[in-house]
Design an enzyme around this catalytic site. Structure first.
Site, mmCIF file in Angstrom:
data_model
loop_
_atom_site.group_PDB
_atom_site.id
_atom_site.type_symbol
_atom_site.label_atom_id
_atom_site.label_comp_id
_atom_site.label_asym_id
_atom_site.label_seq_id
_atom_site.Cartn_x
_atom_site.Cartn_y
_atom_site.Cartn_z
ATOM 1 C CG ASP A 1 78.161 43.349 135.797
ATOM 2 O OD1 ASP A 1 78.915 44.231 136.229
ATOM 3 O OD2 ASP A 1 77.742 43.331 134.603
ATOM 4 C CG ASP B 1 85.916 52.777 122.160
ATOM 5 O OD1 ASP B 1 84.719 52.767 121.805
ATOM 6 O OD2 ASP B 1 86.584 51.741 122.343
ATOM 7 C CG HIS C 1 77.336 43.869 130.998
ATOM 8 N ND1 HIS C 1 77.556 44.907 131.877
ATOM 9 C CD2 HIS C 1 76.921 44.423 129.833
ATOM 10 C CE1 HIS C 1 77.299 46.055 131.259
ATOM 11 N NE2 HIS C 1 76.906 45.795 130.015
ATOM 12 C CG ASP D 1 82.339 46.760 123.666
ATOM 13 O OD1 ASP D 1 82.698 46.929 122.485
ATOM 14 O OD2 ASP D 1 81.152 46.849 124.030
ATOM 15 C CG ASP E 1 76.638 46.652 135.217
ATOM 16 O OD1 ASP E 1 76.219 45.766 135.987
ATOM 17 O OD2 ASP E 1 77.580 46.458 134.415
ATOM 18 C CG HIS F 1 82.682 41.072 130.416
ATOM 19 N ND1 HIS F 1 81.529 40.343 130.241
ATOM 20 C CD2 HIS F 1 82.309 42.261 130.953
ATOM 21 C CE1 HIS F 1 80.487 41.066 130.653
ATOM 22 N NE2 HIS F 1 80.939 42.232 131.090
ATOM 23 C CE1 TYR G 1 81.466 50.448 133.764
ATOM 24 C CE2 TYR G 1 79.469 49.116 133.627
ATOM 25 C CZ TYR G 1 80.852 49.213 133.667
ATOM 26 O OH TYR G 1 81.614 48.082 133.615
HETATM 27 C C1 SS9 Z 1 78.630 50.715 125.561
HETATM 28 C C2 SS9 Z 1 78.898 49.279 125.278
HETATM 29 C C3 SS9 Z 1 79.809 48.700 126.313
HETATM 30 C C4 SS9 Z 1 80.746 46.691 127.198
HETATM 31 C C5 SS9 Z 1 80.226 46.696 128.567
HETATM 32 C C6 SS9 Z 1 81.145 45.995 129.515
HETATM 33 C C7 SS9 Z 1 80.635 46.046 130.899
HETATM 34 C C8 SS9 Z 1 81.473 45.364 131.853
HETATM 35 N N1 SS9 Z 1 77.308 51.112 125.142
HETATM 36 N N2 SS9 Z 1 79.869 47.317 126.262
HETATM 37 S S1 SS9 Z 1 80.776 45.175 133.432
HETATM 38 ZN ZN ZN Z 2 78.539 44.909 133.670
#
Ligand code: SS9
Ligand code: ZN
Length: 674
Positions: free
Chosen positions: A174, A22, A176, A94, A267, A137, A307
């Site tokens: 973060d 994935d 996001h 995700d 991130d 999330h 990441y």
């Molecule tokens: C990958 C998409 C990932 C979810 C990211 C969740 C981050 C949590 N290109 N999308 S900190």
């Molecule tokens: Zn994040």
């Protein structure tokens, strides 16, 4: 004070991983936790922390945020076959499940609660939990974005319930949007949620309308949800600091939390494949430091994303080292926020001006304009981005943050005989005896008419102390002197004689300030007083006139956060000289906040000068120099309108020279460095 820093980690949380292909989930790997912890060990930081064991969150804990149906569903995952797990995962976005992730998710939430317990019971001052899976999330009844249980949201509810905490600040740095946290507290005024996030006008995951700046909270919670959307990638240190100085900190100080929780995702640092931002790992030292004087220092950082393994590990170390009390490194290349960041800043401040008195004066954005402007911007950007060549994140290189060298002596004091030296500090007297050259210069410049042995001894000790600070043998200093004006001039002259140094002089109260060095920028002088002084003559001499001098807590605090800090950061001094006159009117609590906050500059090299009579203030000042958290100031009222007006006038004049003072984007185009 000086309590420890908790570190909460268990290898068990590395024991789940993605079991199928994935692309969206392949970056969330066990190594994230391993490299972070290894780096803490390698840098000798883990050893300096108080190790606190993890525990599993109980069902009661989890139900503080999540629904029974959801808990029951997740509870079944350890017994599922691979095919069942895949299918179960399908209903969410995700995220992936693994037979051991339920166990780890309970440990992640439980680790966070252990951290809250350690901080709230006073076992430690602050701490960090290194956890997997992340949490911000996940929603009441849904997993999302690698998150299963909302660790930080659970912790906030737990702290309120178990410890009667009245106000919790959640800072989500973060990259996001922690939509799960937002949903959880949207209508709750006791939890202030702040998040900045990559947004790109809703094109970036999770692509929600409600991640924009105009989601401010609902009902009683209106104003208690602050979203800062980043509409471009490549945001830098200046952009982050600018949002802290002009949104988060003013509001946080007005809110006055009893506890600070950080959704500490990394991130948002350079090199991250998700964030694609350009802030250096050492910016987290500053973000952490700037939060450490809230809530009496009660800060819990909980890992979320991150990441790029290199960037992640460096950023975690910067955060933990700062929590431990080591001085932050000098911030690198702060050349002002980019245009897109200023647009966001402007929008956020205007969306919140009716809720926070510190933002009352923020520039308005006509409601009709907001949405159209956004669409217009998005279209423009799309056009621009077409031809743009972008460096891929993997190619991005950045220097490893330099090791922080801690001076053998943290705080040295030059005190008259009979004034006791507070615990933890060392009394300073120059052992070699006053240097002959210095003595003759002092005599010539300052002590012409007097034959005052005491004054001479004090001044030469001061110079000797300054030299120790320059050599990084002493971090910070404090001197009680007969005449602060004279001592200040003496220090400025001495420091400005060094070839490459810059001195930030912050003078609180009425004193004759030295003009020396302000012509060539070797000194930046900011003076707070109620004296209507001549207007400021140079970019390096800035008198700030406040109506009641420094006695209005709100006005002064907001001036420090939104004015002095950005100036100080942009100037990037090698020494901060902090001077307080006896008539300053400043109360000890505010003074301690100021002292604490300024230590984010110049690697903590702060020299404080106070007048001899102010013995009572030595203890509190020394405590702040030692890195103790300042006491909370209480919820702040509105600053005096005259003071706000005066500051905004100054900002208007100075922002061409000092880019970090800007709070709105320049009207006309050009100059977009993002
Ligand atoms: C990958 C998409 C990932 C979810 C990211 C969740 C981050 C949590 N290109 N999308 S900190
Ligand atoms: Zn994040």
């Amino acid at each position: 004070m000086k309590m420890g820093t908790a570190l909460i980690y268990d290898e068990e949380m590395t024991k789940y991983k993605l079991l199928w292909v994935d692309p969206a989930c392949k970056i969330e790997v066990p190594e994230r936790l391993i490299v972070s912890h290894d780096a803490l060990v390698k840098n000798g930081l883990a050893d300096r922390c108080v190790t606190v064991p993890v525990r599993e969150a109980t069902e009661t804990d989890i139900l503080l945020v999540h629904s029974e149906e959801y808990l029951e569903a997740v509870k079944k995952t350890p017994h599922m076959t691979l095919e069942d797990l895949k299918e179960f995962t399908q209903q969410y976005g995700d995220v992936y499940f693994h037979p051991n992730i339920y166990h780890c998710a309970k440990l992640a939430a439980g680790a966070t609660l252990q951290l809250v317990d350690s901080v709230m019971t006073g076992k430690v001052r602050n701490g960090m939990a290194l956890v997997r899976p992340p949490g911000h999330h996940s929603m009441r009844s849904a997993a999302s974005g690698f998150c299963v249980f909302n660790n930080v949201a659970i912790a906030a509810q737990y702290a309120k319930q178990k410890y009667g905490v009245k106000r919790v600040l959640i800072v989500d740095w973060d990259v996001h949007h922690g939509q799960g946290v937002q949903y959880c507290f949207e209508d709750d005024p006791s939890v202030l949620y702040f998040s900045w996030h990559r947004y790109e006008h809703q094109k970036f995951w999770p692509q929600l309308k409600e991640s924009d700046y105009n989601s401010v909270g609902k009902e009683n919670g209106a104003g208690f949800n602050i979203n800062v959307p980043w509409n471009k990638v490549g945001m830098k240190n200046s952009d982050y600091l600018s949002v802290f100085c002009h949104v988060l900190l003013p509001v946080a100080y007005e809110f006055c939390p009893d506890l600070v929780l950080v959704c500490a995702g990394f991130d948002s640092a350079i090199g991250d494949p998700e964030g694609e931002m350009c802030a250096s790992p050492d910016i987290f030292a500053h973000l952490t430091h700037l939060l450490m004087n809230l809530a009496g220092g009660k800060l819990c950082a909980v890992l979320e994303g991150g990441y790029n393994l290199t960037s992640l590990a460096q950023s975690v170390c910067q955060t933990v080292q700062t929590l431990l009390g080591d001085s932050a490194p000098r911030p690198a290349n702060l050349n002002g926020p980019c245009k897109s960041a200023l647009e966001s800043l402007h929008c956020v401040r205007s969306a919140h001006r009716r809720y926070w008195s510190c933002l009352k004066h923020a520039a308005e954005l006509p409601t009709s304009d907001i949405s159209t402007k956004r669409i217009k911007l998005a279209e423009e950007e799309e056009k621009l981005e077409k031809g743009e060549e972008e460096k891929s994140v993997e190619e991005k290189l950045w220097p490893e943050p330099p090791k922080r060298v801690t001076p053998p002596i943290r705080t040295a004091l030059v005190l008259p005989d009979g004034v006791a030296c507070p615990d933890g500090c060392s009394r300073f007297s120059s052992s070699e005896g006053p240097d002959a050259v210095i003595v003759s210069r002092l005599k010539e410049n300052f002590l012409k008419d007097t034959d005052d042995r005491d004054a001479l001894t004090t001044l030469s000790s001061l110079i000797a102390l300054l030299e120790k600070m320059e050599k990084n043998e002493v971090c910070s200093g404090l001197a009680l002197v007969r005449d602060v004006s004279m001592a200040m001039t003496c220090v400025v002259q001495h420091a400005a004689a060094a070839p490459s140094d810059r001195v930030l002089v912050v003078c609180v109260g009425d004193a004759v300030v030295p003009s020396h060095g302000t012509e060539d920028g070797k000194t930046l002088l900011v003076q707070f007083s109620n004296k209507q002084s001549e207007e400021q003559k140079s970019k390096y001499y800035i008198p700030v006139c406040l109506k009641k001098g420094c006695s209005d807590v709100s006005g002064f605090t907001q001036a420090v956060l939104g004015f002095l800090l950005p100036l100080g950061y942009e100037y990037d001094p090698s020494l901060v000289l902090l001077v307080r006159t006896p008539d300053s009117g400043l109360c000890d609590g505010v003074w301690q906040q100021l002292t604490g906050l300024l230590q984010g500059l110049a690697q903590g090299h702060t020299l404080v000068l106070m007048q001899e009579g102010e013995k009572a203030c030595v203890g509190p000042t020394a405590s702040s120099l030692l890195g103790d958290a300042a006491p909370p100031l209480g919820q702040l009222r509105a600053p005096l309108p005259e003071d706000v007006a005066a500051l905004e006038r100054l900002r208007h004049i100075l922002q061409a020279d000092w880019k970090l003072l800007q709070t709105t984007a320049p009207e006309t185009g050009g100059g977009d460095e993002c």
